[in-house]
Each structure stands twice: as C-alpha cells, then as structure tokens.
Design an enzyme around this catalytic site. Sequence first.
Site, mmCIF file in Angstrom:
data_model
loop_
_atom_site.group_PDB
_atom_site.id
_atom_site.type_symbol
_atom_site.label_atom_id
_atom_site.label_comp_id
_atom_site.label_asym_id
_atom_site.label_seq_id
_atom_site.Cartn_x
_atom_site.Cartn_y
_atom_site.Cartn_z
ATOM 1 N N HIS A 70 0.963 4.494 4.325
ATOM 2 C CA HIS A 70 0.322 5.202 3.216
ATOM 3 C C HIS A 70 0.877 6.620 3.092
ATOM 4 C CE1 HIS A 70 -3.509 2.506 3.793
ATOM 5 N NE2 HIS A 70 -2.450 1.821 3.412
ATOM 6 N N SER A 88 0.812 -1.215 0.000
ATOM 7 C CA SER A 88 0.000 0.000 0.000
ATOM 8 C C SER A 88 0.848 1.268 0.000
ATOM 9 C CB SER A 88 -0.937 0.006 1.217
ATOM 10 O OG SER A 88 -1.817 -1.089 1.171
#
Length: 286
Positions: A194, A142
Amino acid sequence: MIVVANVIVFVVVMGFNNCPSHVSTDRFGSSCVAGFLHRFSFQPLRENPLFGPSSSTLERLGALKWDKVVYQHQGWRLITCIWLHAGVIHLIANMLSLVFIGIRLEQQFGFIRIGLIYLIAGFGGSVLSSLFIRNSISVGASGALFGLLGAMLSELFTNWTIYTNKAAAILTLLIIIVINLAIGILPHVDNFAHIGGFLTGLLLGFVLLMRPQFGWIERRYLPQASQVNSKYKAHQYVLFIFALLLLIVGFAVGLVMLFRGENGYDHCHWCHYLSCVPTSSWSCGT
C-alpha cells in the site's frame, strides 16, 4: 477494462486451481465450496475464507514471493501479483475501489495515463513489499489502487490554481487515505505494498497529471494582453522534475537492494510498525 481483465484472470486462476481434483471431503466435512461450479469451485473455507484458490496455485501462477524473485530470478512476479486475487471477496473489494477511484481520473485524464499509473504504482508497491516481507506470498491490486489515491492527491496540488473548495477536497482525500493505511496495520495485510504504491502514485501524479493553466487552451480567442505565455505554471515544472528524479532514484535503489537480497528491516528497524502494530487482541509475525 482493468476491471474486466482482473475478473477474467480470476476465472482463469480458478479453472487452473480445479479444487475437486485435489480436495475431497475430509473427516471434518470440509470440501470444495460451491461444488456445482465443478473445476471453478473454491477451496474449503478453513483453507481460504475469501472464496478463492489455494495458496500453492497462486504461487505457481505468479504471486509475489521474495525468494523466487531474488534467488530464482523471477522478477516478473513484481507485475503478475497485482493481477491475482486471493478470493472473490478480495476481488470484489478491490474492483469496487477501482471503479470508485478510477472513473473520475479516467474521465479527466484518459485510460492510457491512468493505466500507466495503475501498473507502475502496483510495481512500486511490489518492490517495497519484497524488501520487507519474506515469509509469505502477496497478491492483489491494493498497491495499484493506493497509487491512484496518491495520484489524486498530487493532482490536486499540481493543479491547485484551477480548483475551488481546495481545502475540502484535500481533507476528504486525506481522510480516505489515512483510514485505508490504518487498516493496513492489521495482521495479514501487506501495508508495504500500500505504502509503496501510494508513494509511487503520488510522484507519478506530478509527472503525468499536469493540467494546462487557466486560459492556455482559450488563448487564441483572448486579447493579446490577456494571453498566457506558458502552458504550465512554474511550480508545475518544478514538481514534475523533482518527482521524476525521485521516481528514477527510488526505483533504482529499491531494485538494487532487492536483487542483492538486502532486508529492508536492516535499514529501518521500526518499519515493522508500518505493516502491523501488535495489540492485546493480536500479535504480529516477524
């Protein structure tokens, strides 16, 4: 190629996990899922609802874990964790996102540059995650995917003059980024990876994704009066230098803090809200 590599790694991990060798049907009826796959079958759903290996297997094979990075000098986990996935659902979600985001970038800028952004952004996400998350393991691509989103955004800015419908492109991309970051405030989601990946990719986009200004490639076919004298515009050079300096300083500071064992929350007391916002429906572990 990156998608194929991730799938191969997942299959290897499942083979190494070998669920039937350490899980038998218990009094609750829990057993390996998809047992017909034999050693490649999944852990019981009560242990891993994402259809994947055990957390101990992920940890042994390179999942990101703060104490192992800092005290056992296993810095390689900052890279290996981005190639591991918690389960089939996790893998499919990330690979679909990678195909959706990466194809356009790879077509325009080539595999090498986009591959570098993917890897370095994933590394940046791992560094930031390690500074804040100490009590659990972290796996997944991610952070690298958010790096590609960040690179798409900076590419729009640095190559601003060659685009039409600029406002629509930026608005669409910002909506996608905000929605994905907002999902990260749910519990059990590593939003620091992230954010770290996004910021790294954003800066890398200014460094690696500059396009020559309009007319540079065709300059030899244009009249002398119409030719451009510089391959890039002045603002592109400024953004390149500024982003490169921030990358160097950011990684240097982050890695020094990490290997000194510093806790990111000591320097940012409100940062826990970036990873999880407590509500009446759920609580956030500290």
